[in-house]
Design an enzyme around this catalytic site. Sequence first.
Site, short mmCIF file in Angstrom:
data_model
loop_
_atom_site.label_atom_id
_atom_site.label_comp_id
_atom_site.label_asym_id
_atom_site.label_seq_id
_atom_site.Cartn_x
_atom_site.Cartn_y
_atom_site.Cartn_z
N ARG A 34 0.83 -1.21 0.00
CA ARG A 34 0.00 0.00 0.00
C ARG A 34 0.86 1.26 0.00
NH1 ARG A 34 -4.33 2.95 3.61
NH2 ARG A 34 -5.81 3.42 1.95
N HIS A 38 0.42 4.11 -2.78
CA HIS A 38 0.06 5.50 -2.44
C HIS A 38 1.17 6.49 -2.79
CE1 HIS A 38 -3.74 5.27 0.24
NE2 HIS A 38 -3.81 4.43 -0.76
N TRP A 178 -10.34 -8.73 3.07
CA TRP A 178 -11.12 -9.12 1.90
C TRP A 178 -11.17 -10.65 1.73
CZ3 TRP A 178 -7.98 -4.79 2.06
CH2 TRP A 178 -8.54 -3.58 1.67
#
Length: 286
Positions: A34, A38, A178
Site C-alpha cells: 500500500r 500511495h 477481503w
Amino acid sequence: MSTTGDYTSVRAAIASLLKQPEYDDGSAGPVLVRLAWHSAGTYDASTDTGGSNGAGMRYEAEGGDPANAGLQHARVFLEPVKASHPWITYSDLWTLAGVEAVKQMGGPEIPWWPGRTDYVDDSKLPPRGRLPDGALGGDHLRHIFYRMGFNDQEIVALSGAHNLGRCHADRSGFDGAWVNNPTRFSNTYFKLMLEREWREKVLDNGVRQYVYYDEDAEEELMMLPTDLALTTDKAFRPWVELYAKDKERFFGDFSRVFSKLMELGIRRGEKGEVVNTDNVRGGYVS
Ligand code: CCH
C-alpha cells in the site's frame, strides 16, 4: 554496509523483515504494497505532477493526508533497510519494497527499475484528494485512475491487490480483510466478489461497507463499495470474471500494471536512467 547499487541486497533485506508476528496478520507485506501504491498513485498525467519520484510522504503535507493514515508503519518497517543501504533513495526503496513484498507473498515478479530521486519542491507537492475514496463508486474509480493514465481493465487488475491485507477502523474507518488468507497473493478476491452474497453493514463509526460471514473460517470478510462497483459496472465486470477464472492471466496483468504504476511520471533515457529528477514540479531535467 552494502555496495552502492546492490539491489539484490536491498531485496533480501526487505524479504527478511516481512515476517512480523506481532503486526496484523503476521506480515509487513500488505502495508508495504500500500505504501508503494500511495506513493505513486498521486500522479496526474495532465500536469505531470505527483508519482513515486520524490517520496513526498516523508513530509506532513503528503504524509499527513488522511488517505495515507497508517502508512507510517510501513515507513518505520523499512528504516533498518535504509540504514544498512544508505545509498538507496526512499522513493526507490518504497517502490521496490512493494514489488518485493508481492513476490514474497506468492505473487508475480514485477519489473522494477531504480533511479528515482528524493528531491521535493515543497511548494509543488500534489494536492490532497488524488487517492481513491472507498465509499464511492465506478465513476469515481474512473476519475482517479484515468487521471493517472489507466484504462478499465487496468483498474480491475490493480484492484486485485485487495487480496492482500486489511482495513483498519482507526486508519480508513473501514474494518476487516477481503480474503481469509490476506498475506498470500492470489485471485481469491475476484472469486469471492462474484460468488458470495454481500450484505451492506453500517459500522459503529457510521461507515458503510459490505460483509459476508465465512462459516469455514468463522470470520467476517469485507468489500468496499468501490470493490463491489467492479461487479456492477458493465465495463469492469468482464475483467473481474476473467481474473476470477484465470489466475495466470491476473498475475501477468497485475505485474505489468503495477510496474506501470511505479513508473508514473518517471522518464528514462536509453540506458534506463531517470532523466527527469524533479517530477514533483513537472519539470524535465536532462
Ligand atoms: Fe487499497 N485500500 N484501495 N489498493 N489497499 C486499503 C488497503 C489496501 C482503496 C481503498 C483502500 C488499491 C486501490 C484502492 C492495498 C492496495 C491497493 C484500505 C484500508 C482502503 C480503504 C486502509 C486501512 O484501513 O488500513 C480504494 C478505494 C482503491 C481504489 O481503487 C490499489 C490500486 C492497490 C495496489 C495496487 C493494500 C495492499 C491494502 C492493505 C493495507 C494493509 O495495511 O493491510
